[in-house]
Structures are given as structure tokens and as C-alpha cells.
Scaffold this motif. Structure first.
Motif, PDB file in Angstrom:
ATOM      1  N   ALA A 144       1.665   9.547  -5.614  1.00  0.00           N
ATOM      2  CA  ALA A 144       1.727  10.808  -5.165  1.00  0.00           C
ATOM      3  C   ALA A 144       3.007  11.543  -5.568  1.00  0.00           C
ATOM      4  CB  ALA A 144       1.861  10.816  -3.477  1.00  0.00           C
ATOM      5  N   GLY A 145       4.059  10.884  -5.748  1.00  0.00           N
ATOM      6  CA  GLY A 145       5.303  11.615  -6.293  1.00  0.00           C
ATOM      7  C   GLY A 145       5.041  11.537  -7.724  1.00  0.00           C
ATOM      8  N   LEU A 171      -2.268  12.085  -0.987  1.00  0.00           N
ATOM      9  CA  LEU A 171      -2.377  10.892  -1.390  1.00  0.00           C
ATOM     10  C   LEU A 171      -1.265   9.658  -0.899  1.00  0.00           C
ATOM     11  CD1 LEU A 171      -2.311  12.177  -5.118  1.00  0.00           C
ATOM     12  CD2 LEU A 171      -4.275  11.182  -3.910  1.00  0.00           C
ATOM     13  N   GLY A 172      -0.302  10.196  -0.009  1.00  0.00           N
ATOM     14  CA  GLY A 172       0.891   9.569   0.192  1.00  0.00           C
ATOM     15  C   GLY A 172       0.347   8.321   1.318  1.00  0.00           C
ATOM     16  N   GLY A 173      -0.810   8.104   1.565  1.00  0.00           N
ATOM     17  CA  GLY A 173      -0.978   7.123   2.635  1.00  0.00           C
ATOM     18  C   GLY A 173      -0.831   7.625   3.916  1.00  0.00           C
ATOM     19  N   SER A 220       0.879   6.788   6.493  1.00  0.00           N
ATOM     20  CA  SER A 220       2.092   6.640   7.192  1.00  0.00           C
ATOM     21  C   SER A 220       2.898   7.749   6.848  1.00  0.00           C
ATOM     22  CB  SER A 220       2.950   5.292   6.732  1.00  0.00           C
ATOM     23  OG  SER A 220       2.592   5.220   5.503  1.00  0.00           O
ATOM     24  N   LEU A 221       2.636   8.576   6.024  1.00  0.00           N
ATOM     25  CA  LEU A 221       3.459   9.662   5.524  1.00  0.00           C
ATOM     26  C   LEU A 221       2.735  11.051   5.589  1.00  0.00           C
ATOM     27  CD1 LEU A 221       5.413   8.761   2.077  1.00  0.00           C
ATOM     28  CD2 LEU A 221       6.216   9.276   4.191  1.00  0.00           C
ATOM     29  N   LYS A 240       1.013   4.073  -2.961  1.00  0.00           N
ATOM     30  CA  LYS A 240       0.610   5.496  -2.811  1.00  0.00           C
ATOM     31  C   LYS A 240       1.613   6.484  -2.841  1.00  0.00           C
ATOM     32  CE  LYS A 240      -3.451   4.521   0.016  1.00  0.00           C
ATOM     33  NZ  LYS A 240      -3.789   4.023   1.334  1.00  0.00           N
ATOM     34  N   SER A 241       2.783   6.198  -2.238  1.00  0.00           N
ATOM     35  CA  SER A 241       3.710   7.259  -2.257  1.00  0.00           C
ATOM     36  C   SER A 241       4.321   7.434  -3.932  1.00  0.00           C
ATOM     37  CB  SER A 241       5.023   6.807  -1.402  1.00  0.00           C
ATOM     38  OG  SER A 241       5.439   5.663  -1.487  1.00  0.00           O
ATOM     39  N   SER A 294       0.949  16.708  -2.812  1.00  0.00           N
ATOM     40  CA  SER A 294       0.303  15.551  -3.153  1.00  0.00           C
ATOM     41  C   SER A 294       0.846  14.374  -2.416  1.00  0.00           C
ATOM     42  CB  SER A 294       0.841  15.390  -4.572  1.00  0.00           C
ATOM     43  OG  SER A 294       2.086  14.517  -4.999  1.00  0.00           O
ATOM     44  N   MET A 295       1.939  14.417  -1.750  1.00  0.00           N
ATOM     45  CA  MET A 295       2.367  13.294  -0.680  1.00  0.00           C
ATOM     46  C   MET A 295       1.437  13.330   0.519  1.00  0.00           C
ATOM     47  SD  MET A 295       6.058  12.006  -0.257  1.00  0.00           S
ATOM     48  CE  MET A 295       6.939  13.666   0.281  1.00  0.00           C
ATOM     49  N   ASP A 331       0.891  -1.240  -0.180  1.00  0.00           N
ATOM     50  CA  ASP A 331      -0.093  -0.172  -0.016  1.00  0.00           C
ATOM     51  C   ASP A 331       0.814   1.399  -0.100  1.00  0.00           C
ATOM     52  OD1 ASP A 331      -2.197  -1.535   0.003  1.00  0.00           O
ATOM     53  OD2 ASP A 331      -3.149  -0.704   1.879  1.00  0.00           O
ATOM     54  N   SER A 332       1.985   1.308   0.957  1.00  0.00           N
ATOM     55  CA  SER A 332       2.618   2.598   1.139  1.00  0.00           C
ATOM     56  C   SER A 332       3.407   2.787  -0.391  1.00  0.00           C
ATOM     57  CB  SER A 332       3.548   2.356   2.145  1.00  0.00           C
ATOM     58  OG  SER A 332       2.829   1.913   3.378  1.00  0.00           O
ATOM     59  N   LEU A 389      10.366   3.899   2.529  1.00  0.00           N
ATOM     60  CA  LEU A 389       9.706   5.229   2.561  1.00  0.00           C
ATOM     61  C   LEU A 389      10.104   6.386   2.877  1.00  0.00           C
ATOM     62  CD1 LEU A 389       6.501   4.838   2.145  1.00  0.00           C
ATOM     63  CD2 LEU A 389       6.044   4.894   4.346  1.00  0.00           C
ATOM     64  N   ILE A 440       2.251  12.316  -9.282  1.00  0.00           N
ATOM     65  CA  ILE A 440       1.358  13.418  -9.725  1.00  0.00           C
ATOM     66  C   ILE A 440       1.910  14.831  -9.528  1.00  0.00           C
ATOM     67  CG2 ILE A 440      -0.699  14.472  -8.597  1.00  0.00           C
ATOM     68  CD1 ILE A 440      -2.030  12.166  -8.530  1.00  0.00           C
ATOM     69  N   GLY A 441       2.890  14.866  -7.996  1.00  0.00           N
ATOM     70  CA  GLY A 441       3.297  15.952  -7.606  1.00  0.00           C
ATOM     71  C   GLY A 441       4.550  16.426  -8.861  1.00  0.00           C
TER      72      GLY A 441
END
Lengths: 468, 310
Positions: free
Chosen positions: A302-303, B257-259, B261-262, A298-299, B253-254, A294-295, A349, A305-306
Motif C-alpha cells: 500500500a505504501g 490495500l493495507g489490510g 488492521s489498518l 499489505k502495508s 492506498s493504505m 500479512d500486515s 504497524l 503504490i501510494g
């Protein structure tokens, strides 16, 4: 710039090499003698796994030597090889701790049992059989312990034994040879002292027994001359020497084709079948595989898109120069990934966070140059002059600001590794690497590509193309 | 562009105080909500199969009956986080087994994540982190002193950068202390965020200082305050673009969307890096001017109109 064309070729070559490393290789990556896994190394937090911090369990004020810790680490490493995971990592952390990482292992019971095992050393009577090093072997002691763990199998075995008993006795010996159980003569507890000595200029391992064990050993060796006395650690053969004569004095030597190193290794194992220092578990973390997955997903999303938003902004604001920056960032990303694989650096992470942040930093080097470029253009410089000037003027601030970040990252790295704080360490490494690569990218790629933009932009359109 | 940024310098300091003080007061009164990384303790996140998760109170009572003091928080659709004082590995295993039997789950899937930290570890992390920051600050002061040796009073640049860096650190600490209202805890990830803010803070100051360094070679005749103001204005566009448009995009965005934990980590970085840029312009550079003019001698320029013009 003296030879922009040479630079361009260098850029393309580096980029292609980086891409070659980046794509996943099914059978692993091989460059000359260098071998790396085909994919990125993922940290525990991204693929699941366990991390255990062990501490020397001694009274306050007792000093644990670095040698003791290193030996303990080695012994633990050997034991963990039995787990069947390839990249278990053991590190000495600070003055009295050992950090162990088990990527992909989420079976806490098994891992902890391995770490907490006492290390059972046995001298086993194997009769005429020579045993190969590393072979598993069943002895009186290991059988009784495995019986405890699996009740159902022992009951089944017991009924089987009863059946054979009533029919034929020769049958029972046959079943016994299949799963032969050897007799343990002595355990490591009987050893008084072990050392490496030289005999006719070949190394041998000498040992002394405690007085109560000497008699048992004397009786056994005099009755079994010419047979094998196998040395077993935690159910695995480590050496299988032949008894050359009765040993009655309570001390003896093990000969074999030893080198100094292998003799030392054996003596360490004999001496420390148990660990040189008692260790206790002071911290442990287990991350389930689903959480890790999951992590990671998601990261990454996110990365990306950013990054896309930042790239869009750069192009809208700096036009042609912005496009150059985006190319430079792509180069930066490809080279970073390749280095992560080659060094190799385990991606965690916090490492991803560090990477995303330094990508922002890589944009910064470009922005510093472009702001300068616009300034020089506004001051009436020609595009060629402006491009040369923007680099020389921006360089001092790029250099000094990045060096300051490098200083901080280096100190964080030291802090992280001396304590075993892997989060901080992973972050510091990706920060350092990111800063270095982004400086290199600005120096080589942005500068060269900017130079080539002058070939396509007509001076009368330059303000439009550079968003002045 | 005619922007006189420096003339209102004491207002910026007041604004920063306003940001820092509430969190700091809360920190002194109630302390920092420390995570188990620092206090020691055990955190078990259990993942139940769909529809099988017990109510918060039920699970908490069950654990209490089992003999473990605890607080339970539900997370997501199927997870429950059980926080307890430090348990050793045997205790954890037996609790997981107990929970698996009680709720008819497979122990392997129930163990979503576990972390257990002995009580002695935390204090060491905190003191080492403090040492690391102090060492980094010293290293940076020395480097800036060296890098700016070509202009007068180069030592001041290092000191002002570090004061502004401490300012940024305090903002982050204050924010983390306020975080108790929305359930944050200070963990080693928070610590990493703090260290990052500190690291990048200096990077930002140097960009502004670099411009001052360059301008003081070209514009020798200019009054120092005007020169600094001029340098800030010249680097303003870069500061905005680097910070708001690139780094903050990625952090935002992190954070979104980063979940989980972040998330805390990203929010702290978001605020921290923003304040890092703010403090380069509104804290570090004004401090240089105050030092140059030795304004403490006339009661911090009280009642006197600033003369800066850019």
C-alpha cells in the motif's frame, strides 16, 4: 547558496552511506564498535509475538518504590533468558507496571509460566562438587515439579527403575549419576535477612536464618565441613560456596571473589528469589506470526503504490522541480531507513503509518517551495533569483509548521512511554524522525538540486520546464 | 485570481456543525462503541484450517456451554473473532485448549491473535490521552504566540489554530461515533489516528498563518479581511497539492490495500486530514477576521455585506 558543489558531494556521500546501511547484511551490520542487526527491527505486530503488561498486585494506596519495580524487572529479565529468545524487552511503565515484549514468541503458555513463576531459591548439598554458575541442576524439588508436567516420561522412568532394582544394585547408582538429583537442604523461605558486608575490605554476603531453620543448617554444616553448599535459583546455579566451618548461630557469610556489584546482585537474588512485589498480568496481547506477515506485506505494498502515485503527480504537475522532489524523497527514504536501523527503532504497524504520513509531509516542504518558485517566476524574476527566493520565503512556514508537529509528537511520546502504550510511542518516534529528516532533506537536497536545474534549463524554456 | 472566500464565513461554520452534530448526538445518546482497550475484555481471533470453521452460532453456543459469555464474529475465510468479558490468562488457555480439542485443531495455529485487557487500564488511557491533547494544545498556542510575535495580536493566531484543531478532533470523534453503524470500535489505534489528525491540523494552519504574517509586513495598508483572503488564495494551490495529491494518495492506498488492521485507521486519517486542510481555510482564517472585527458586537455581522476583495 555559497558552495553548491560541496553540497552535492555531501548529498551523494550521505546517500551512499545510507544505502550501505539499508541493504540487508547477512552477518549483521558492523561500523567500528557499533553493531546492529542486518535487517530492520520489526515490532510484534509485524513479526508476531507477545506483549504482557504486569501490574504490582498491592492494595490501593500502597506505594511501590521505583527500586522494587526495577528489581522485579531485573529478576523477570533473568528468568526470561531461559526462554532462548534474544530480544526480550522489559520496561518499567508508569509507577506500578512493567511492560514485557517477546518478539517472535507465540507460545503463550511458556511465556506466561515464566512470568508467573515464583522464583524458587534452594541451598543444595552438592558434596565435593563445585558447580559452575549458570549450570542447570536437578534437585529434590525441581524433579518433583518436572514429574508433574510430563506424565509419560515418569512412568517410563519408573519401569526402568523397577527393572534395575530386581537385577543389580550397582547398576542403579550408575544410572543415577547420569541424571544426578541433589538434595535440597533449605529453601529461600528459611532466610530472615540478607545484606552485603565488608570483611577485610572485600565484600561478602551475610545472611540470617529464621529460627526453625537454624538447627537444620547447623546440623548440616557441621557434618559437611569442606564440602560445597550450592545456591540454586529456579533450577540454575547462582553460586557454589565451600563450607569453611560449622554455622551454628543461624547466621553466616558467603565469601568469594565478589566485587561490590556482584555481592549486591547475589544478595538481591537471595532476598528476592521471589519478586519484591507480587505482580499480576493485567493485559496481554499475542499476535500470530501469519497475521504479522500479512500486515507487513499489505502495508508495504500500500505504501509503495501510494508513493508511486504521489511521485507521478509531482512530476506531472511540477515537471523538472517535481523530478527534483522525487529524488529528494528517495534520499529521505534511504536516510530514514538507515536511521531506523542505526538507532535502532523497532518498526511497528503504527510506525509504518507514521512513516507514510511524514513522507507526505516531506512532499509538503517541496510543494511549499515550488509554489513559491512558480509565483516568483510569474512575477518576472529570473530563474536564479526565484530559486534563492523560494527557499528564504518558504523556510518560515516549513520551520514553524514542523516545529508545531514536533511539539505534538514529543508530547505523544511522553504519553506513550509513561503509560506503556507502545502503539502511540512507536508512532510518535517515527513522526519526530520523519519531520526532522524531511526538513533536512528540503534544506539540503531540494535546494541544491534546484540550483543545478538552472544549469540545464534555458531561460526561454523555463515556464515549460517548471510547469508555470 | 479573484476568489472571495471569507465573505461566506458563517456558511462554513454551519456546514461544519452539520458534519459534527449527527455523530455528537449519537455519541451522547448511545455512547461511543469502545473497544476492549478502553472497556477491558478479551478478544480472541481463532484461525481454523480450511473448511473446518464452525458456524457463528455453533461456536458461540460452544463457548457459552464452556462457561464464557461471548459474541462471535466471522472474519475472512477461516477466522472467527470471539469477544468476551475480561478473562485471565489461565481461562484463555483453557478455552483455547477446549476449542482445539472440539474442532480438532492445533492450539498453536488456532491462536491467530489474542488480546486481553484488564478493566482498570482503559479509564487511565482515556484520561491520559485527554491530558496529552491538552498539553499539546497549550504547547502549540505558546509556540505560535512566540513565532508570530512580530505581528499584532499574535496570541490570537495560536487560539484560532487550537479552535480549528478542536473542530478537526470533533469531526473525527463524530465519525468514530457514527462508525458503530459499520461495526467500528474505538481502540487505541483510533486514538492514535485522532492524535495524528490533531498534530497535522496545526501544521496546516501555520502554513496559512505564515502567509498572513508575511503579507501583513508587505501589504500594511490593506484591510485585514482582504489581507487574510489574499493569503488564503495564495496558499490554496499548496493546500490542495499537499493534501489531496500526496498525503491522501498514500492514505487511500493504505485504506484500500493495507489490510483490516489498518483500514479504520486509514479512513479516519483520510477524513481527518482532509478536514484539517478545510478548517485552515474555512474555520481558522475566518475566525481571525471575526476576532479582528469583533463581530460579536454587531451580532455577528448580521445583514451586513462583506467587503473583502482579493
Amino acid at each position: 547558496m555559497k558552495k553548491p558543489f560541496v553540497n552535492l558531494i555531501i548529498i551523494i556521500l550521505i546517500f551512499l552511506c545510507a544505502l550501505f546501511v539499508d541493504v540487508s547484511h547477512e552477518n549483521g551490520l558492523r561500523i567500528g564498535s557499533l553493531q546492529r542487526s542486518g535487517n530492520l527491527y520489526l515490532g510484534l505486530d509485524l513479526q508476531g509475538g507477545m506483549q504482557v503488561l504486569l501490574e504490582a498486585d498491592v492494595e490501593d494506596g500502597t506505594v511501590v518504590s521505583a527500586d522494587q519495580l526495577n528489581t522485579a524487572r531485573q529478576i523477570l529479565e533473568n528468568r526470561s533468558n531461559g526462554l532462548g529468545v534474544s530480544d526480550v524487552v522489559f520496561q518499567v511503565a508508569g509507577s506500578n507496571r512493567i511492560l514485557a515484549e517477546f518478539p517472535g514468541m507465540t507460545n503463550t503458555e511458556e511465556v506466561l509460566a515464566t512470568l508467573k513463576g515464583t522464583g524458587l531459591l534452594e541451598f543444595v548439598d552438592t558434596g565435593d562438587e563445585f558447580m559452575m554458575e549458570g549450570d542447570p541442576i536437578k534437585t529434590d524439588l525441581t524433579v518433583s515439579s518436572s514429574e508433574k508436567s510430563s506424565e509419560t516420561t515418569t512412568t517410563a522412568a519408573a519401569t526402568a527403575a523397577n527393572l534395575t532394582d530386581s537385577s543389580d544394585s550397582s547398576d542403579s547408582t550408575e544410572t543415577a549419576t547420569e541424571e544426578k538429583v541433589y538434595h535440597t537442604v533449605l529453601t529461600g523461605a528459611a532466610l530472615q535477612n540478607v545484606s552485603v558486608q565488608m570483611e577485610n575490605s572485600t565484600p561478602v554476603v551475610a545472611f540470617e536464618l529464621k529460627s526453625d531453620a537454624s538447627q537444620t543448617f547447623a546440623d548440616f554444616t557441621s557434618a559437611n565441613i569442606g564440602k560445597y553448599l550450592t545456591i540454586v535459583l529456579d533450577g540454575k546455579v547462582i553460586s557454589s560456596p565451600r563450607i569453611n566451618g560449622a554455622i551454628t548461630g543461624g547466621s553466616g557469610v558467603i565469601t568469594g571473589n565478589f566485587t561490590i556489584d556482584s555481592a549486591n546482585a547475589l544478595s538481591v537474588q537471595l532476598k528476592y528469589g521471589a519478586l519484591p512485589v507480587p505482580l499480576k498480568i493485567v493485559e496481554y496481547k499475542m499476535i500470530g506470526a501469519t497475521l504479522g506477515e500479512d500486515s507487513l506485506k499489505k502495508s508495504l505494498v500500500a505504501g509503495l503504490i501510494g508513493l508511486a502515485l504521489a511521485a507521478l503527480f509531482m512530476i506531472l504537475y511540477y515537471r523538472l522541480a517535481g523530478a527534483v522532489a522525487v529524488l529528494a524523497i528517495i534520499f529521505y527514504g534511504a536516510v530514514s531507513l538507515a536511521l531506523y536501523k542505526l538507532i535502532p527503532i523497532t518498526l511497528s504497524l503504527s510506525g509504518i503509518a507514521g512513516f507514510i504520513l511524514t513522507t507526505g509531509g516531506a512532499f509538503d516542504a517541496n510543494i511549499l517551495m515550488f509554489e513559491r518558485l512558480k509565483e516568483e517566476l510569474r512575477n518576472g524574476k529570473t530563474i536564479n533569483q526565484a530559486i534563492t527566493l523560494c527557499w528564504t520565503r518558504a523556510w518560515s512556514s516549513i520551520r514553524d509548521s514542523n516545529v508545531a508537529t514536533l511539539i505534538t509528537a514529543a508530547i505523544l511520546f511522553y504519553f506513550g512511554s509513561s503509560f506503556g502504550a507502545t502503539i502511540v510511542k512507536g508512532f510518535a518516534v517515527s513522526l519526530c524522525l520523519g519531520v526532522l529528516i524531511s526538513m533536512f532533506t528540503a534544506f539540503l537536497v531540494t535546494r541544491t538540486l534546484l540550483h543545478y536545474t538552472t544549469k540545464v534549463v534555458k531561460p526561454e524554456n523555463q515556464n515549460k520546464w517548471f510547469g508555470v | 485570481m479573484k476568489l472571495n472566500i471569507l465573505s461566506k464565513r458563517y456558511w462554513y461554520f454551519a456546514f461544519s456543525l452539520l458534519l459534527i452534530l449527527p455523530g455528537l448526538i449519537l455519541l451522547i445518546v448511545k455512547g461511543m462503541p469502545m473497544g476492549i482497550d478502553f472497556t477491558g475484555g478479551t478478544l480472541m481471533e481463532l484461525k481454523f484450517s480450511e473448511g473446518n470453521r464452525p458456524e457463528r452460532e455453533v461456536l458461540s453456543q460452544a463457548a457459552l456451554d464452556f462457561g464464557i459469555e461471548n459474541t462471535v464474529v466471522l472474519s475472512g475465510d477461516s477466522n472467527a473473532i470471539v469477544r468476551t468479558p475480561f478473562l485471565d490468562d489461565d481461562q484463555i488457555e483453557s478455552f483455547i485448549k477446549f476449542a482445539a480439542e472440539t474442532y480438532k485443531e492445533d492450539p498453536a495455529t488456532l491462536r491467530y491473535s489474542i488480546s486481553s485487557v484488564g478493566p482498570s487500564i482503559g479509564k487511565e488511557v482515556a484520561s491520559r490521552a485527554f491530558l496529552a491533547v491538552a498539553a499539546a494544545a497549550l504547547g502549540v498556542i505558546l509556540y505560535i504566540w512566540f513565532a508570530f510575535r512580530s505581528i499584532p495580536n499574535s496570541f490570537r493566531y495560536g487560539v484560532c489554530a487550537i479552535i480549528a484543531m478542536i473542530h478537526d478532533g470533533l469531526i473525527v470523534i463524530s465519525l468514530s461515533a457514527l462508525g458503530r453503524f459499520w461495526g467500528w470500535q474505538f481502540t487505541s489505534l483510533t486514538l492514535t489516528a485522532l492524535l495524528t489528525v490533531i498534530g497535522f491540523s496545526v501544521q496546516d494552519k501555520i502554513v496559512v498563518f505564515d502567509r498572513i504574517r508575511e503579507n501583513s509586513r508587505i501589504l500594511r495598508k490593506l484591510e485585514f479581511e482582504t489581507l487574510v483572503n489574499h493569503s488564503i488564495v495564495q496558499t490554496l494551490q499548496r493546500s490542495i497539492n499537499t493534501q489531496l495529491m500526496t498525503s491522501e494518495f498514500m492514505l487511500l492506498s493504505m485504506a484500500l490495500l493495507g489490510g483490516t488492521s489498518l483500514r479504520d485507521f486509514s479512513v479516519i486519517l483520510l477524513v481527518g486530514l482532509l478536514m484539517g486542510t478545510y478548517s485552515s481555510i474555512f474555520i481558522a482564517a475566518p475566525l481571525l477576521v471575526i476576532w479582528e472585527k469583533e463581530e460579536w458586537k454587531n451580532w455577528f455581522n448580521k445583514g451586513k455585506k462583506s467587503t473583502a476583495q482579493a
